[in-house]
Design a protein around this motif. Structure first.
Motif, mmCIF file in Angstrom:
data_model
loop_
_atom_site.group_PDB
_atom_site.id
_atom_site.type_symbol
_atom_site.label_atom_id
_atom_site.label_comp_id
_atom_site.label_asym_id
_atom_site.label_seq_id
_atom_site.Cartn_x
_atom_site.Cartn_y
_atom_site.Cartn_z
ATOM 1 N N PRO A 93 9.222 -4.444 7.169
ATOM 2 C CA PRO A 93 8.589 -3.408 8.003
ATOM 3 C C PRO A 93 8.217 -3.994 9.367
ATOM 4 N N GLY A 94 8.234 -3.112 10.354
ATOM 5 C CA GLY A 94 7.804 -3.509 11.695
ATOM 6 C C GLY A 94 6.328 -3.256 11.872
ATOM 7 N N LEU A 95 5.984 -2.571 12.945
ATOM 8 C CA LEU A 95 4.571 -2.290 13.227
ATOM 9 C C LEU A 95 4.224 -0.952 12.585
ATOM 10 N N MET A 96 3.531 -1.017 11.459
ATOM 11 C CA MET A 96 3.195 0.197 10.715
ATOM 12 C C MET A 96 1.714 0.514 10.925
ATOM 13 N N LYS A 146 6.485 -15.034 4.903
ATOM 14 C CA LYS A 146 7.461 -13.948 4.744
ATOM 15 C C LYS A 146 8.899 -14.459 4.952
ATOM 16 N N GLY A 194 0.171 -8.531 0.221
ATOM 17 C CA GLY A 194 0.319 -9.359 1.420
ATOM 18 C C GLY A 194 -0.945 -9.308 2.247
ATOM 19 N N ASP A 248 -3.138 -3.919 -9.149
ATOM 20 C CA ASP A 248 -3.913 -4.307 -7.974
ATOM 21 C C ASP A 248 -5.079 -5.173 -8.445
ATOM 22 N N ARG A 249 -5.540 -6.074 -7.584
ATOM 23 C CA ARG A 249 -6.727 -6.847 -7.991
ATOM 24 C C ARG A 249 -7.977 -5.986 -7.862
ATOM 25 N N ASN A 297 1.310 0.776 2.277
ATOM 26 C CA ASN A 297 2.712 0.776 1.842
ATOM 27 C C ASN A 297 2.840 0.841 0.320
ATOM 28 N N THR A 329 -1.193 1.321 9.143
ATOM 29 C CA THR A 329 -1.725 1.337 7.772
ATOM 30 C C THR A 329 -3.141 0.756 7.761
ATOM 31 N N VAL A 386 -0.982 -15.663 -1.775
ATOM 32 C CA VAL A 386 -0.966 -14.198 -1.922
ATOM 33 C C VAL A 386 0.397 -13.626 -1.520
ATOM 34 N N MET A 396 -4.180 -1.702 6.149
ATOM 35 C CA MET A 396 -4.140 -3.169 6.156
ATOM 36 C C MET A 396 -4.268 -3.723 7.578
ATOM 37 N N GLY A 448 0.334 -4.504 -6.002
ATOM 38 C CA GLY A 448 -0.356 -4.181 -4.747
ATOM 39 C C GLY A 448 -0.222 -2.688 -4.506
ATOM 40 N N SER A 462 -1.789 -13.866 -7.605
ATOM 41 C CA SER A 462 -1.544 -15.233 -7.135
ATOM 42 C C SER A 462 -1.802 -16.232 -8.267
HETATM 43 P P1 NAD Z 1 -2.780 -2.953 1.619
HETATM 44 O O1 NAD Z 1 -3.567 -4.188 1.962
HETATM 45 O O2 NAD Z 1 -3.357 -1.622 1.962
HETATM 46 O O3 NAD Z 1 -2.467 -2.902 0.062
HETATM 47 C C1 NAD Z 1 -2.130 -4.033 -0.651
HETATM 48 C C2 NAD Z 1 -2.893 -4.036 -1.935
HETATM 49 O O4 NAD Z 1 -2.657 -5.314 -2.512
HETATM 50 C C3 NAD Z 1 -4.417 -3.907 -1.775
HETATM 51 O O5 NAD Z 1 -4.889 -2.781 -2.503
HETATM 52 C C4 NAD Z 1 -4.970 -5.207 -2.305
HETATM 53 O O6 NAD Z 1 -6.156 -5.045 -3.066
HETATM 54 C C5 NAD Z 1 -3.826 -5.724 -3.150
HETATM 55 N N1 NAD Z 1 -3.832 -7.171 -3.281
HETATM 56 C C6 NAD Z 1 -4.005 -8.082 -2.298
HETATM 57 N N2 NAD Z 1 -3.960 -9.313 -2.811
HETATM 58 C C7 NAD Z 1 -3.755 -9.174 -4.135
HETATM 59 C C8 NAD Z 1 -3.631 -10.095 -5.204
HETATM 60 N N3 NAD Z 1 -3.717 -11.396 -5.014
HETATM 61 N N4 NAD Z 1 -3.417 -9.602 -6.440
HETATM 62 C C9 NAD Z 1 -3.326 -8.257 -6.652
HETATM 63 N N5 NAD Z 1 -3.462 -7.342 -5.681
HETATM 64 C C10 NAD Z 1 -3.672 -7.805 -4.432
HETATM 65 O O7 NAD Z 1 -1.375 -3.176 2.280
HETATM 66 P P2 NAD Z 1 -0.059 -2.239 2.310
HETATM 67 O O8 NAD Z 1 -0.124 -1.295 3.446
HETATM 68 O O9 NAD Z 1 0.187 -1.702 0.952
HETATM 69 O O10 NAD Z 1 1.114 -3.209 2.721
HETATM 70 C C11 NAD Z 1 1.161 -4.437 2.295
HETATM 71 C C12 NAD Z 1 2.504 -5.093 2.478
HETATM 72 O O11 NAD Z 1 3.252 -4.625 3.603
HETATM 73 C C13 NAD Z 1 2.225 -6.551 2.691
HETATM 74 O O12 NAD Z 1 3.135 -7.342 1.982
HETATM 75 C C14 NAD Z 1 2.414 -6.679 4.185
HETATM 76 O O13 NAD Z 1 2.663 -7.979 4.575
HETATM 77 C C15 NAD Z 1 3.556 -5.731 4.425
HETATM 78 N N6 NAD Z 1 3.716 -5.345 5.819
HETATM 79 C C16 NAD Z 1 2.834 -4.508 6.424
HETATM 80 C C17 NAD Z 1 3.002 -4.172 7.758
HETATM 81 C C18 NAD Z 1 2.071 -3.252 8.480
HETATM 82 O O14 NAD Z 1 2.167 -3.149 9.716
HETATM 83 N N7 NAD Z 1 1.178 -2.607 7.784
HETATM 84 C C19 NAD Z 1 4.075 -4.699 8.483
HETATM 85 C C20 NAD Z 1 4.947 -5.553 7.839
HETATM 86 C C21 NAD Z 1 4.764 -5.857 6.507
#
Ligand code: NAD
Length: 266
Positions: free
Chosen positions: A191-194, A165, A97, A42-43, A23, A196, A118, A198, A13, A70
């Protein structure tokens, strides 16, 4: 200071769902800045390639790989491809995620299954294939990206997300115990409230917070946090850097909260 000198890191990811820093993207770039060779999965091929270009643009070394993690067969190929490229895997960062809103009454069965596939199955599959590699090498570090939604209600309803989670946290602790004798460390970051891409692009989040108004959602999220603002992707990346590096060599099984104090507030 190159805290990951000589290490190979697989970031699953490693792209970002939209423009800006997610992230996974920030973590892959941070790992490379500290000397790791980074296998960026990444997918979305373009998203993985963008992260690789950023790393190479800074003089680092990275490889893009496309897989839907997945799916077990694709994860098996992914791990073999990393070994074919770099010969080892020292760090595994399970970052994929998705967040879908809804209570147990509202969430559809197919959505429930998709979120678990996922968010949780992907990490199980990656660990299933990477842990034996790490054991054979003499050790490694696994970082699972969880969420504070695994331990608290953060104000909006997304039960499938929090439940997946929470299961990831327990998979982390159980695996930490089981593989500690092999020097494979397994930790989670919550992570908390980020702020991003997403969060901006997740179906239902802006709708749940502020009737679809993204700017109002950011304001509401800032106000929830004792520090007065959301975190960003590099706050997660820097925590992952510590857990990936040998500085945390005696740390395993922890759920490291990175939330500006959010979960301390009742
Ligand atoms: P993002 O969605 O920008 O990046 C995740 C990447 O994963 C994407 O590029 C997407 O294409 C890829 N992806 C999704 N499903 C996939 C799959 N099945 N196979 C391969 N790739 C796949 O998200 P991010 O900012 O990088 O953060 C993601 C993580 O942080 C998650 O696990 C999320 O739950 C966790 N998180 C985020 C926050 C927040 O507030 N942003 C808070 C807590 C936890």
């Amino acid at each position: 200071m190159e805290r990951l000198e000589g290490k190979v890191a697989m970031v699953v990811g490693a792209g970002s769902i939209g423009p800006g820093w997610g992230n996974g993207k920030a973590t892959a770039v941070t790992f490379a800045r500290h000397g790791a060779q980074v296998f960026c999965v990444d997918r979305n091929r373009d998203a993985a390639l963008e992260t690789v270009r950023l790393i190479e643009g800074e003089g680092g070394s990275a490889t893009a790989f496309t897989a839907d993690v997945s799916r077990g067969a694709e994860v098996a190929v992914m791990v073999q491809a990393c070994l074919a490229t770099y010969r080892r895997i020292d760090v595994l960062d399970n970052n994929v995620g998705i967040a879908e809103t809804g209570s147990v009454v509202e969430v559809e069965e197919t959505e429930w299954d998709r979120v678990f596939a996922v968010n949780l199955k992907s990490a199980y599959l990656a660990m299933k294939h990477v842990v034996p590699v790490m054991i054979a090498q003499g050790g490694g570090s696994i970082v699972n990206i969880s969420s504070v939604a695994s331990i608290s209600h953060v104000g909006i309803s997304y039960v499938s997300y929090g439940a997946s989670k929470a299961a990831m946290n327990q998979m982390t602790r159980t695996s930490a115990v089981e593989f500690a004798p092999h020097h494979v460390r397994v930790n989670a970051i919550l992570p908390g409230l980020m702020k991003t891409p997403m969060v901006e692009h997740s179906a239902g989040l802006a709708a749940s917070y502020a009737k679809g108004d993204v700017e109002e959602m950011w304001r509401k999220r800032d106000a929830q946090v004792p520090m007065g603002h959301m975190g960003d992707a590099f706050d997660v990346a820097n925590a992952a850097l510590f857990l990936a590096s040998d500085e945390s060599r005696y740390v395993t099984g922890i759920t490291l909260v990175v939330d500006g104090g959010l979960t301390c507030r009742s």
